[in-house]
Design a protein around this motif. Structure first.
Motif, PDB file in Angstrom:
ATOM      1  N   TRP A   2       0.293  -1.424   0.191  1.00  0.00           N
ATOM      2  CA  TRP A   2       0.055   0.036   0.237  1.00  0.00           C
ATOM      3  C   TRP A   2       0.937   1.479   0.122  1.00  0.00           C
ATOM      4  CZ3 TRP A   2      -4.385   2.187  -1.798  1.00  0.00           C
ATOM      5  CH2 TRP A   2      -4.416   3.316  -1.088  1.00  0.00           C
ATOM      6  N   GLU A   6      -0.143   4.003  -2.468  1.00  0.00           N
ATOM      7  CA  GLU A   6      -0.868   5.332  -2.623  1.00  0.00           C
ATOM      8  C   GLU A   6      -0.438   6.475  -3.073  1.00  0.00           C
ATOM      9  OE1 GLU A   6      -1.862   7.200   1.799  1.00  0.00           O
ATOM     10  OE2 GLU A   6      -0.255   5.533   1.844  1.00  0.00           O
ATOM     11  N   ARG A  23      -7.845   3.313   0.180  1.00  0.00           N
ATOM     12  CA  ARG A  23      -7.072   1.420   0.196  1.00  0.00           C
ATOM     13  C   ARG A  23      -8.289   0.228   0.715  1.00  0.00           C
ATOM     14  NH1 ARG A  23      -2.789  -0.062   4.740  1.00  0.00           N
ATOM     15  NH2 ARG A  23      -2.446  -2.088   4.522  1.00  0.00           N
ATOM     16  N   GLU A  27      -9.207  -2.790  -1.525  1.00  0.00           N
ATOM     17  CA  GLU A  27      -9.237  -4.360  -0.851  1.00  0.00           C
ATOM     18  C   GLU A  27     -10.755  -5.107  -1.124  1.00  0.00           C
ATOM     19  OE1 GLU A  27      -8.594  -3.597   3.224  1.00  0.00           O
ATOM     20  OE2 GLU A  27      -6.542  -3.804   3.166  1.00  0.00           O
TER      21      GLU A  27
END
Length: 276
Positions: A2, A6, A23, A27
């Motif tokens: 991540w 990001e 995030r 997921e």
């Protein structure tokens, strides 16, 4: 992973409500395609299924998934971590009954093919995924066609889809060193295309082409060069296909739109590269 992805995510809009947690949305999308579950069965801790589904389509339309994928490839190229002896192949993914029923014409503002990359072959309704992988079994380019489409006619589109930006300045790299493919890609047009681009072709000839050349005698010309040792590396694309099909939602297509299915393929490819 991540921390690396990001900075590549879209920023919050200047006006209106802020984005939901990126995030958690990623997921949620990954969970849906890893398990091949319906969108409505998304666990509560992953947020609203409507948010995840709309974000998948919105980022597919505006090219966000493709930009993230290109940025990940650029980072790998900057570290000299791309094997440019590439392999090309295709695989057929069966389509669930939920994948049928979309409008025959693509919606405005979306790069959606008219047939939604769905077609009937001997195995039934499905989509064919054409891809090129590097020598480490990681995807470099992905092209979707209907399930009955041939491999050879899509070869140039797969090669043209290889586009790795430079981390610094300069043109993106689009030309591999060597292309490995099976007998389905053995044609004069493909060999001429690679020869024109100064790319080494490692493609065996099928027996019927060999017999036809021998039957013509001296007029048949010389056999094309073939490196058996290099051809043994073709298993890289087979391993790449196996990696993608570990996602059950990719092994069986349930999406009505081809852009949604290709966005999920891009997400899987991004995560494969981030694990390197």
């Amino acid at each position: 992973m991540w921390e690396r992805i990001e900075p590549l995510m879209p920023a919050d809009p200047a006006r209106g409500r802020r984005w939901a947690d990126h995030r958690r949305t990623l997921e949620a999308i990954a969970w849906k395609y890893r398990t091949c579950s319906p969108w409505r069965d998304l666990p509560d801790e992953l947020g609203s299924f409507k948010t995840a589904h709309k974000r998948l389509l919105r980022w597919a339309v505006d090219g966000t998934w493709a930009r993230i994928f290109a940025a990940v490839l650029a980072a790998a190229d900057a570290e000299n971590d791309i094997g440019w002896t590439i392999s090309v192949d295709s695989t057929v993914c069966r389509a669930h009954q939920h994948a049928a029923g979309a409008r025959k014409k693509g919606e405005s503002g979306r790069s959606e093919p008219a047939d939604h990359a769905l077609g009937r072959s001997r195995g039934g309704l499905g989509t064919k995924v054409h891809l090129a992988s590097d020598s480490n079994a990681r995807p470099l380019a992905i092209v979707l066609t209907a399930g009955q489409a041939g491999d050879a006619p899509t070869f140039t589109a797969v090669i043209a889809a290889i586009r790795v930006p430079r981390a610094a300045s300069g043109r993106p790299r689009t030309r591999p060193d060597t292309v490995i493919a099976d007998r389905a890609y053995s044609s004069r047009a493909i060999r001429a295309h690679l020869r024109q681009r100064h790319v080494k072709a490692v493609i065996p000839q099928p027996t019927d082409q060999v017999r036809h050349r021998l039957r013509r005698g001296s007029c048949g010309g010389r056999p094309p060069a073939f490196d058996l040792g290099t051809y043994q590396e073709r298993n890289a694309v087979e391993r790449c296909i196996n990696r993608l099909k570990q996602w059950r939602g990719l092994a069986m297509r349930c999406d009505k739109l081809a852009i949604a299915y290709q966005a999920a393929l891009h997400l899987a490819a991004i995560l494969i590269w981030l694990r390197r």
